[in-house]
Every structure is written in structure tokens, then in C-alpha cells.
Design a protein around this motif. Structure first.
Motif, PDB file in Angstrom:
ATOM      1  N   GLY A 141       0.810  -1.206   0.000  1.00  0.00           N
ATOM      2  CA  GLY A 141       0.000   0.000   0.000  1.00  0.00           C
ATOM      3  C   GLY A 141       0.849   1.262   0.000  1.00  0.00           C
ATOM      4  N   THR A 142       0.169   2.399   0.038  1.00  0.00           N
ATOM      5  CA  THR A 142       0.842   3.698   0.072  1.00  0.00           C
ATOM      6  C   THR A 142       0.691   4.310   1.457  1.00  0.00           C
ATOM      7  OG1 THR A 142       0.454   4.084  -2.290  1.00  0.00           O
ATOM      8  CG2 THR A 142       0.912   6.014  -0.929  1.00  0.00           C
ATOM      9  N   LEU A 143       1.799   4.745   2.025  1.00  0.00           N
ATOM     10  CA  LEU A 143       1.817   5.288   3.374  1.00  0.00           C
ATOM     11  C   LEU A 143       1.910   6.808   3.335  1.00  0.00           C
ATOM     12  CD1 LEU A 143       4.362   2.814   5.024  1.00  0.00           C
ATOM     13  CD2 LEU A 143       1.873   2.643   4.983  1.00  0.00           C
ATOM     14  N   LEU A 144       1.033   7.458   4.090  1.00  0.00           N
ATOM     15  CA  LEU A 144       1.086   8.902   4.283  1.00  0.00           C
ATOM     16  C   LEU A 144       1.621   9.253   5.665  1.00  0.00           C
ATOM     17  CD1 LEU A 144      -2.425   9.821   2.822  1.00  0.00           C
ATOM     18  CD2 LEU A 144      -0.222   9.800   1.637  1.00  0.00           C
ATOM     19  N   GLY A 145       1.615   8.280   6.541  1.00  0.00           N
ATOM     20  CA  GLY A 145       2.044   8.412   7.922  1.00  0.00           C
ATOM     21  C   GLY A 145       1.460   7.253   8.700  1.00  0.00           C
ATOM     22  N   LEU A 146       1.825   7.145   9.965  1.00  0.00           N
ATOM     23  CA  LEU A 146       1.341   6.052  10.801  1.00  0.00           C
ATOM     24  C   LEU A 146       1.179   6.534  12.242  1.00  0.00           C
ATOM     25  CD1 LEU A 146       3.615   3.126   9.522  1.00  0.00           C
ATOM     26  CD2 LEU A 146       1.131   3.259   9.237  1.00  0.00           C
ATOM     27  N   ASP A 147       0.323   5.839  12.976  1.00  0.00           N
ATOM     28  CA  ASP A 147       0.196   6.086  14.407  1.00  0.00           C
ATOM     29  C   ASP A 147       1.364   5.464  15.155  1.00  0.00           C
ATOM     30  OD1 ASP A 147      -2.256   7.483  14.416  1.00  0.00           O
ATOM     31  OD2 ASP A 147      -3.383   5.610  14.308  1.00  0.00           O
ATOM     32  N   VAL A 148       1.910   6.186  16.096  1.00  0.00           N
ATOM     33  CA  VAL A 148       2.875   5.620  17.029  1.00  0.00           C
ATOM     34  C   VAL A 148       2.287   5.741  18.429  1.00  0.00           C
ATOM     35  CG1 VAL A 148       4.833   6.233  15.556  1.00  0.00           C
ATOM     36  CG2 VAL A 148       4.186   7.754  17.437  1.00  0.00           C
ATOM     37  N   VAL A 149       2.786   4.898  19.335  1.00  0.00           N
ATOM     38  CA  VAL A 149       2.373   4.940  20.731  1.00  0.00           C
ATOM     39  C   VAL A 149       3.612   5.220  21.573  1.00  0.00           C
ATOM     40  CG1 VAL A 149       1.456   3.621  22.685  1.00  0.00           C
ATOM     41  CG2 VAL A 149       0.390   3.417  20.418  1.00  0.00           C
ATOM     42  N   GLU A 150       3.532   6.250  22.391  1.00  0.00           N
ATOM     43  CA  GLU A 150       4.639   6.620  23.278  1.00  0.00           C
ATOM     44  C   GLU A 150       4.281   6.265  24.715  1.00  0.00           C
ATOM     45  OE1 GLU A 150       6.679  10.689  24.966  1.00  0.00           O
ATOM     46  OE2 GLU A 150       6.170  10.626  22.835  1.00  0.00           O
ATOM     47  N   VAL A 151       5.210   5.640  25.412  1.00  0.00           N
ATOM     48  CA  VAL A 151       5.020   5.210  26.797  1.00  0.00           C
ATOM     49  C   VAL A 151       5.967   5.978  27.700  1.00  0.00           C
ATOM     50  CG1 VAL A 151       5.351   3.290  28.406  1.00  0.00           C
ATOM     51  CG2 VAL A 151       4.189   2.899  26.233  1.00  0.00           C
ATOM     52  N   SER A 152       5.483   6.351  28.876  1.00  0.00           N
ATOM     53  CA  SER A 152       6.323   6.979  29.900  1.00  0.00           C
ATOM     54  C   SER A 152       6.210   6.195  31.198  1.00  0.00           C
ATOM     55  CB  SER A 152       5.900   8.425  30.145  1.00  0.00           C
ATOM     56  OG  SER A 152       6.094   9.213  29.002  1.00  0.00           O
ATOM     57  N   LEU A 153       7.350   5.965  31.845  1.00  0.00           N
ATOM     58  CA  LEU A 153       7.404   5.349  33.163  1.00  0.00           C
ATOM     59  C   LEU A 153       7.997   6.372  34.130  1.00  0.00           C
ATOM     60  CD1 LEU A 153       8.870   1.810  32.282  1.00  0.00           C
ATOM     61  CD2 LEU A 153       6.460   2.474  32.463  1.00  0.00           C
ATOM     62  N   ASP A 154       7.204   6.855  35.061  1.00  0.00           N
ATOM     63  CA  ASP A 154       7.659   7.851  36.030  1.00  0.00           C
ATOM     64  C   ASP A 154       7.956   7.176  37.367  1.00  0.00           C
ATOM     65  OD1 ASP A 154       7.273  10.382  34.494  1.00  0.00           O
ATOM     66  OD2 ASP A 154       5.214   9.650  34.415  1.00  0.00           O
ATOM     67  N   GLY A 162      -1.211  -7.524  12.428  1.00  0.00           N
ATOM     68  CA  GLY A 162      -2.437  -7.663  13.207  1.00  0.00           C
ATOM     69  C   GLY A 162      -2.475  -6.794  14.444  1.00  0.00           C
ATOM     70  N   GLN A 163      -1.789  -5.656  14.400  1.00  0.00           N
ATOM     71  CA  GLN A 163      -1.733  -4.763  15.552  1.00  0.00           C
ATOM     72  C   GLN A 163      -2.222  -3.369  15.165  1.00  0.00           C
ATOM     73  OE1 GLN A 163       2.106  -5.050  17.734  1.00  0.00           O
ATOM     74  NE2 GLN A 163       2.561  -6.779  16.413  1.00  0.00           N
ATOM     75  N   SER A 164      -2.740  -2.660  16.149  1.00  0.00           N
ATOM     76  CA  SER A 164      -3.200  -1.292  15.948  1.00  0.00           C
ATOM     77  C   SER A 164      -2.819  -0.467  17.170  1.00  0.00           C
ATOM     78  CB  SER A 164      -4.716  -1.249  15.750  1.00  0.00           C
ATOM     79  OG  SER A 164      -5.378  -1.630  16.945  1.00  0.00           O
ATOM     80  N   LEU A 179      12.719  -3.581  16.345  1.00  0.00           N
ATOM     81  CA  LEU A 179      12.298  -3.659  17.747  1.00  0.00           C
ATOM     82  C   LEU A 179      10.798  -3.868  17.905  1.00  0.00           C
ATOM     83  CD1 LEU A 179      15.218  -2.456  17.937  1.00  0.00           C
ATOM     84  CD2 LEU A 179      14.461  -1.373  20.040  1.00  0.00           C
ATOM     85  N   ASP A 180      10.001  -3.389  16.960  1.00  0.00           N
ATOM     86  CA  ASP A 180       8.568  -3.631  17.057  1.00  0.00           C
ATOM     87  C   ASP A 180       8.232  -5.099  16.812  1.00  0.00           C
ATOM     88  OD1 ASP A 180       7.229  -1.209  17.762  1.00  0.00           O
ATOM     89  OD2 ASP A 180       7.757  -0.383  15.811  1.00  0.00           O
ATOM     90  N   LYS A 181       9.127  -5.836  16.159  1.00  0.00           N
ATOM     91  CA  LYS A 181       8.925  -7.277  15.974  1.00  0.00           C
ATOM     92  C   LYS A 181       9.509  -8.074  17.133  1.00  0.00           C
ATOM     93  CE  LYS A 181      11.053  -7.635  12.096  1.00  0.00           C
ATOM     94  NZ  LYS A 181      11.672  -8.353  10.970  1.00  0.00           N
ATOM     95  N   CYS A 239       6.622   2.851  20.059  1.00  0.00           N
ATOM     96  CA  CYS A 239       6.408   1.747  19.130  1.00  0.00           C
ATOM     97  C   CYS A 239       5.502   2.205  17.998  1.00  0.00           C
ATOM     98  CB  CYS A 239       5.806   0.537  19.829  1.00  0.00           C
ATOM     99  SG  CYS A 239       4.131   0.814  20.475  1.00  0.00           S
ATOM    100  N   CYS A 240       5.472   1.415  16.943  1.00  0.00           N
ATOM    101  CA  CYS A 240       4.621   1.710  15.786  1.00  0.00           C
ATOM    102  C   CYS A 240       3.864   0.435  15.423  1.00  0.00           C
ATOM    103  CB  CYS A 240       5.470   2.192  14.613  1.00  0.00           C
ATOM    104  SG  CYS A 240       4.504   2.613  13.140  1.00  0.00           S
ATOM    105  N   PRO A 241       2.660   0.249  15.971  1.00  0.00           N
ATOM    106  CA  PRO A 241       1.884  -0.968  15.663  1.00  0.00           C
ATOM    107  C   PRO A 241       1.481  -0.973  14.186  1.00  0.00           C
ATOM    108  CG  PRO A 241       0.981   0.236  17.557  1.00  0.00           C
ATOM    109  CD  PRO A 241       1.940   1.145  16.884  1.00  0.00           C
ATOM    110  N   MET A 242       1.648  -2.129  13.538  1.00  0.00           N
ATOM    111  CA  MET A 242       1.358  -2.229  12.105  1.00  0.00           C
ATOM    112  C   MET A 242       0.247  -3.234  11.846  1.00  0.00           C
ATOM    113  SD  MET A 242       3.440  -0.229  10.287  1.00  0.00           S
ATOM    114  CE  MET A 242       3.607  -0.990   8.684  1.00  0.00           C
TER     115      MET A 242
END
Length: 326
Positions: free
Chosen positions: A21-34, A51-53, A246-248, A44-47
Motif C-alpha cells: 500500500g501507500t503510506l502517508l504516515g502512521l500512528d505511534v504509541v509513546e510510553v512513559s514510566l515515572d 495484526g496490531q493497531s 524492535l517492534d517485531k 512503538c509503531c503498531p502495524m
């Protein structure tokens, strides 16, 4: 310990077409541990191809957050309680960052690795018309290596366009599982004649056994077919290289272990990434210090300069600063 996670959309500077497919951008998820006044971060960037979102990833993080906050899950335990996926990657990298900040050590010291000031990195050309491919290759300023995306309608014309523009630049191709065995065997001799050093993921991962019928001379690299160490035995004799992402692997911890195991089993090592900001490129850079091929050119293709985080000058990726991660 407090666990926080958020989703955001990272836009590309221009659309990139690949086999799926053609990519215009993707969602990433940022985690913080305080923890105790320090904050560790990971991304991370679920793809969908795995089978991830982003919403699923946020739900996985929310589910395990109480155990992390109670002190029942640390980085070591994390490897056992979550599968090798995007959610574990973001959390694992956040644990690495937090440990570095709490202890005052660098992630390099913790991992026992030397920190190179820079590492050679490729530049990717997506699926374009042959004319656009020639223009894209011609516009590059002395690249160290080119990765050409194939799996379109005019693969060989695009290959020849790159070679017309860059006859001597090291070149490999990435098919993103877009070919059949018949097409692979048909095109491999042409790729060999063009000096292509490697074919990345020519067939869908479910068709790995068909590669026993591969007759070409160009070495193959497993991307979608290689997630963690459990895959290596199945890849033996079919792939010469593995692409570590790393996402794999589910984070830096398993990525380091996979790199060691892959080298011990005589695989060539490559590091890649999904769409990423500097927060995800930084731990991937550590893996890149161990690899023969580095495919970490995301800083060149994100639209917002502040998302790049790590400098890529078109030939090399330069070491990340501790203010970013680690």
C-alpha cells in the motif's frame, strides 16, 4: 511507578508506496514510566500487517500497567508476560531509559556496547515510475547504500533506472512479501547482473517453505518472517540475513539477544524500523552498531523536523543524545 501512554500520528514528508500500500504516515504509541522523579520513555509503531493497531496496543499497556505500577513487572518479567510485539517494545525501551536515568549510567554501559559516533545508513526509494525512480536516485548526494522498494508493475525498469543514476552505489531491494516464487526465480538473475546484494522478504512469511525452491544467487533477508529468536531455526537454509526490528522483537532486550543468536548461527545482521521518531530510532541505533546493514532512514522522511530526533545526513546516522533517550 506511574505508567502513561499516548497515541499520535506521525506524518511523512511525502507519500511512500510499498508492495502492500501507500503510506502517508502512521500512528505511534509513546510510553512513559515515572519513578522517583525520573521518566523513562519508549515508542512503538503498531502495524496492521502484524495484526496490531494503536488502540489495541494502548489496551495491552493499560492492562499490564497496574502490575508495573505495583512493582510486580520489571524489564525481565516483561519478556515473559507480554508477547514480542509493539506494546512490549515501547515498555521495554522505557525500562531501559528509566534504568539509565535512575542509575546515572548510559544505555551503552548497561548493554556492554561501544558507542559509535555514527553508523552508515541506507536511503530508501519507494515504488515509483521508472522516470521518478531515476529522478529520486539522481537527487541523492553520494548515498552509502540504496534500498529500492519492489513489488510494483515495473520492477525491472525501476531497477535499471537506479543503476542508470547510481551505477556503483551498493544496492539491495525490499519486496515486502510482494512476489511469488516464480517471479523471484525469474527476476533474481537480473538483479544479480545489476549488482543487487540482497533481496529482502520476497515472499509472504507463510510461504517460507517455498524458498527451498529458490534457484537464484542473490542472498535473501528475512523481515516479516523474522520476529525473535524462536524463528531462527525455521529460517536456516532459506535466508542468509535477518532484519531486526524492535517492534517485531518486542523491544531492545530481545533485539540484543536476537542479534547475538543470529550472529552465532551465521546470519548476516540488518536493522530496520517501522515509521519512527527519534525516540524509537535511538534504541534501534544501538542494534545498528552490531549490524552489517543499517536501514534507519526514518529521520529523512518524517514531515516534522522535531520528530527526526537523530540526525541522518544522507550517508550516516549520527549518535543520539542522552537528552532524547538513554
Amino acid at each position: 511507578m506511574k505508567v502513561s501512554a499516548r497515541k499520535r500520528f506521525v506524518e511523512l514528508s511525502h507519500p511512500i508506496r510499498v508492495a502492500f500500500g501507500t503510506l502517508l504516515g502512521l500512528d505511534v504509541v509513546e510510553v512513559s514510566l515515572d519513578h522517583t522523579g525520573f521518566t523513562g520513555r519508549g515508542e512503538c509503531c503498531p502495524m496492521a500487517i502484524y495484526g496490531q493497531s494503536a488502540s489495541q496496543t494502548l489496551a495491552e499497556i493499560a492492562k499490564i500497567a497496574p502490575a508495573i505500577e505495583a512493582g510486580d513487572v520489571d524489564r525481565a518479567v516483561l519478556q515473559r508476560v507480554l508477547p514480542a510485539n509493539a506494546a512490549r517494545n515501547a515498555l521495554d525501551c522505557a525500562f531501559w531509559d528509566l534504568e539509565a536515568k535512575v542509575t546515572g549510567r548510559t544505555v551503552w554501559d548497561i548493554a556492554g556496547l561501544a558507542r559509535p559516533a555514527s553508523i552508515p545508513s541506507d536511503v530508501t526509494i519507494g515504488i515509483l515510475s521508472p522516470e521518478e525512480t531515476f529522478e529520486a536516485a539522481s537527487s541523492l548526494e553520494a548515498p552509502t547504500m540504496i534500498k529500492l522498494k519492489l513489488g510494483g508493475e515495473r520492477d525491472i525498469e525501476c531497477l535499471r533506472a537506479v543503476r542508470a543514476a547510481r551505477p556503483d552505489t551498493p544496492l539491495f531491494v525490499d519486496v515486502n512479501a510482494g512476489w511469488t516464487l516464480e517471479r523471484l526465480n525469474q527476476l533474481a538473475p537480473i538483479l544479480a547482473d545489476a549488482g543487487v546484494s540482497m533481496i529482502e522478504q520476497p515472499l509472504p512469511p507463510g510461504d517460507d517453505a517455498l524458498l527451498d525452491g529458490y534457484t537464484g544467487a542473490v542472498p535473501l533477508c528475512a523481515d516479516e518472517s523474522c520476529h525473535d529468536r524462536s524463528d531462527l531455526q525455521r529460517l536456516q537454509g532459506r535466508f542468509a540475513h535477518i532484519n531486526i526490528k524492535l517492534d517485531k522483537t518486542g523491544g531492545l532486550t530481545e533485539a540484543l539477544a536476537l542479534a547475538q543468536a543470529g550472529r552465532e548461527q551465521n546470519f548476516g545482521l540488518m536493522v530496520g524500523c517501522m515509521l519512527a521518531t527519534g525516540l524509537a530510532i535511538a534504541p534501534a541505533y544501538m542494534i545498528g552498531s552490531l549490524c552489517d546493514v543499517v536501514d534507519l532512514d526514518a529521520p529523512l522522511i518524517v514531515k516534522r523536523p522535531e520528530d527526526a530526533g537523530v540526525r541522518h545526513d544522507g550517508r550516516c546516522l549520527h549518535a543520539f543524545e542522552r537528552s532524547l533517550w538513554g
